[in-house]
Write a protein that holds these residues in place. Structure first.
Motif, PDB file in Angstrom:
ATOM      1  N   SER A 110       0.890  -1.185  -0.027  1.00 51.89           N
ATOM      2  CA  SER A 110       0.066   0.229   0.006  1.00 51.89           C
ATOM      3  C   SER A 110       0.846   0.991   0.149  1.00 51.89           C
ATOM      4  CB  SER A 110      -0.971   0.039   1.234  1.00 51.89           C
ATOM      5  OG  SER A 110      -1.784  -1.149   1.228  1.00 51.89           O
ATOM      6  N   ALA A 111       1.913   1.178   0.787  1.00 56.95           N
ATOM      7  CA  ALA A 111       2.753   2.441   0.928  1.00 56.95           C
ATOM      8  C   ALA A 111       3.520   2.682  -0.654  1.00 56.95           C
ATOM      9  CB  ALA A 111       3.780   2.088   1.954  1.00 56.95           C
ATOM     10  N   ILE A 112       3.794   1.471  -1.070  1.00 60.90           N
ATOM     11  CA  ILE A 112       4.429   1.635  -2.371  1.00 60.90           C
ATOM     12  C   ILE A 112       3.571   2.043  -3.464  1.00 60.90           C
ATOM     13  CG2 ILE A 112       5.477   0.591  -4.540  1.00 60.90           C
ATOM     14  CD1 ILE A 112       6.556  -1.444  -2.221  1.00 60.90           C
ATOM     15  N   GLU A 113       2.182   1.698  -3.451  1.00 61.76           N
ATOM     16  CA  GLU A 113       1.272   2.308  -4.534  1.00 61.76           C
ATOM     17  C   GLU A 113       1.190   3.827  -4.254  1.00 61.76           C
ATOM     18  OE1 GLU A 113      -2.471   0.311  -3.934  1.00 61.76           O
ATOM     19  OE2 GLU A 113      -1.301  -2.182  -4.712  1.00 61.76           O
ATOM     20  N   ARG A 114       0.946   4.272  -2.923  1.00 64.03           N
ATOM     21  CA  ARG A 114       0.874   5.754  -2.732  1.00 64.03           C
ATOM     22  C   ARG A 114       1.993   6.390  -3.129  1.00 64.03           C
ATOM     23  NH1 ARG A 114      -0.741   3.938   2.258  1.00 64.03           N
ATOM     24  NH2 ARG A 114       1.079   4.247   3.287  1.00 64.03           N
ATOM     25  N   LYS A 119       4.767   9.879  -7.346  1.00 68.23           N
ATOM     26  CA  LYS A 119       5.621  10.036  -8.265  1.00 68.23           C
ATOM     27  C   LYS A 119       4.957  10.550  -9.666  1.00 68.23           C
ATOM     28  CE  LYS A 119       9.787   9.563 -10.067  1.00 68.23           C
ATOM     29  NZ  LYS A 119      10.925  10.249  -9.677  1.00 68.23           N
ATOM     30  N   GLY A 120       4.159  10.030 -10.110  1.00 67.11           N
ATOM     31  CA  GLY A 120       3.675  10.118 -11.412  1.00 67.11           C
ATOM     32  C   GLY A 120       4.421   9.293 -12.260  1.00 67.11           C
ATOM     33  N   ASP A 121       4.978   9.985 -13.453  1.00 64.54           N
ATOM     34  CA  ASP A 121       5.790   8.934 -14.380  1.00 64.54           C
ATOM     35  C   ASP A 121       7.063   8.406 -13.798  1.00 64.54           C
ATOM     36  OD1 ASP A 121       3.976   9.383 -16.276  1.00 64.54           O
ATOM     37  OD2 ASP A 121       5.127  11.282 -17.072  1.00 64.54           O
ATOM     38  N   CYS A 122       7.205   6.953 -13.810  1.00 58.56           N
ATOM     39  CA  CYS A 122       8.431   6.295 -13.628  1.00 58.56           C
ATOM     40  C   CYS A 122       9.031   5.967 -14.962  1.00 58.56           C
ATOM     41  CB  CYS A 122       8.126   4.814 -12.852  1.00 58.56           C
ATOM     42  SG  CYS A 122       8.206   5.213 -11.011  1.00 58.56           S
ATOM     43  N   CYS A 123      10.016   6.718 -15.166  1.00 58.83           N
ATOM     44  CA  CYS A 123      10.709   6.705 -16.759  1.00 58.83           C
ATOM     45  C   CYS A 123      11.781   5.748 -16.809  1.00 58.83           C
ATOM     46  CB  CYS A 123      11.069   8.007 -17.239  1.00 58.83           C
ATOM     47  SG  CYS A 123       9.983   9.530 -17.447  1.00 58.83           S
ATOM     48  N   VAL A 131      11.024   4.837  -5.700  1.00 53.87           N
ATOM     49  CA  VAL A 131       9.830   4.823  -5.171  1.00 53.87           C
ATOM     50  C   VAL A 131       9.628   3.928  -4.086  1.00 53.87           C
ATOM     51  CG1 VAL A 131       7.539   4.129  -5.739  1.00 53.87           C
ATOM     52  CG2 VAL A 131       8.665   5.745  -7.212  1.00 53.87           C
ATOM     53  N   LEU A 132      10.516   2.664  -4.434  1.00 53.62           N
ATOM     54  CA  LEU A 132      10.314   1.860  -3.470  1.00 53.62           C
ATOM     55  C   LEU A 132      11.082   2.258  -2.229  1.00 53.62           C
ATOM     56  CD1 LEU A 132      11.306  -1.230  -5.634  1.00 53.62           C
ATOM     57  CD2 LEU A 132       9.111  -0.568  -4.676  1.00 53.62           C
ATOM     58  N   GLU A 133      12.204   2.866  -2.318  1.00 49.05           N
ATOM     59  CA  GLU A 133      13.006   3.539  -1.120  1.00 49.05           C
ATOM     60  C   GLU A 133      12.208   4.411  -0.230  1.00 49.05           C
ATOM     61  OE1 GLU A 133      16.571   4.876  -3.129  1.00 49.05           O
ATOM     62  OE2 GLU A 133      17.445   3.160  -2.725  1.00 49.05           O
ATOM     63  N   ASN A 134      11.278   5.315  -0.859  1.00 48.25           N
ATOM     64  CA  ASN A 134      10.300   6.259  -0.303  1.00 48.25           C
ATOM     65  C   ASN A 134       9.144   5.574   0.413  1.00 48.25           C
ATOM     66  OD1 ASN A 134      12.086   8.586  -1.486  1.00 48.25           O
ATOM     67  ND2 ASN A 134      10.787   8.776  -2.881  1.00 48.25           N
ATOM     68  N   GLY A 135       8.832   4.193  -0.031  1.00 49.62           N
ATOM     69  CA  GLY A 135       8.106   3.472   0.552  1.00 49.62           C
ATOM     70  C   GLY A 135       8.576   2.692   1.795  1.00 49.62           C
ATOM     71  N   ASN A 136       9.588   3.129   2.375  1.00 46.81           N
ATOM     72  CA  ASN A 136      10.109   2.584   3.510  1.00 46.81           C
ATOM     73  C   ASN A 136      10.644   1.127   3.161  1.00 46.81           C
ATOM     74  OD1 ASN A 136      11.054   2.282   6.235  1.00 46.81           O
ATOM     75  ND2 ASN A 136       9.288   1.301   6.822  1.00 46.81           N
TER      76      ASN A 136
END
Length: 259
Positions: A110-114, A119-123, A131-136
């Motif tokens: 759930s945290a990763i989905e948020r 983030k928007g576009d993951c290029c 994104v994963l790191e920001n999701g703890n």
């Protein structure tokens, strides 16, 4: 604008409790697929990177017979606990009851989905891992050499004669110095472990399997379409990942053929 993307995989090792640090092994379909050998390799990398000095490794997992609860996986666990690259004396797998059982990994997802929505576009791949790191999540990038050719050491005759059934195992444990599986039918502390044999007598659990030397690759046409259609829509510094993506026309497109 429509074009196929590549599939990203992750194996999350979620900590129990809010203070713990989650870890995820990540890779994509140009590196490897998600076959049994690949899943075993993610566990092995987690053991070596994060649990090297842990003597008693305890994990909880869902009751998925396709990944976490199969004889090839048990072959790997017996090999892992007998390796001289980790200090483990035991590796224990606790299987959750089938059904709508809450897992710690659910909150991580759930945290990763948020974070993905934020983030928007993951290029490129670096965008995704950030994104994963920001999701703890502590991120372990699985390189080609991190995938090992784990083999199935199962003696099917022994299994058939002994009556061992995966469905009857709620807890399994593998112990250094043994090729047996120790199992219980429930999570009750009062239940005693039973011992079962399932290996071929000639199978060596002490020998570490060979690392892969070549990435899986994706079909060249799929790679070309991404570079042609998607890359012009990205900042130039995000295009390097796609330009360097390995291709292999013998590999199936996992969007259409999940193997």
């Amino acid at each position: 604008m429509f074009t196929k993307r590549i599939i990203a995989f992750n194996e999350i090792f979620a900590a129990l409790g809010a203070a713990g640090k989650n870890t995820t092994d990540v890779w994509h379909e140009a590196i490897a697929s998600r076959l049994a050998q690949d899943i075993c390799s993610t566990y092995w990398n987690f053991f070596v990177e994060k649990q090297r000095d842990t003597e008693h490794i305890v994990l909880w997992a869902n009751n998925c017979s396709a990944q976490n609860k199969k004889w090839q996986f048990f072959t790997f666990l017996a090999s892992a606990v007998n390796s001289n690259l980790i200090a483990g004396k035991t590796i224990r797998m606790n299987y959750l009851f089938t059904g709508k059982t809450f897992m710690s990994a659910d909150s991580v997802h759930s945290a990763i989905e948020r974070e993905l929505k934020k983030k928007g576009d993951c290029c490129d791949w670096q965008d995704f891992t950030s994104v994963l790191e920001n999701g703890n999540c502590g991120v372990i990038n699985m390189a080609v050499q991190n995938f090992l050719e784990w083999r199935d050491g199962l003696n099917r005759t022994t299994i058939s004669q002994s009556g061992l059934k995966l469905a009857n195992m709620a807890v399994v444990e593998f112990r250094r110095g043994s090729k047996s599986v120790f199992f219980k039918p429930s999570h009750q502390l009062s239940d005693e472990f039973e011992e079962g044999e399932f290996f071929k007598k000639t199978f060596s659990i002490e020998t570490l399997r060979a690392s892969r030397t070549q990435p899986r690759g994706i079909p060249s046409l799929k790679r070309a379409d991404i570079i042609k259609i998607l890359c012009p829509m990205m900042p130039e510094l995000r295009r390097t990942f796609w330009n360097n993506l390995p291709s292999n026309d013998t590999s199936l497109d996992l969007i259409d053929n999940f193997v």
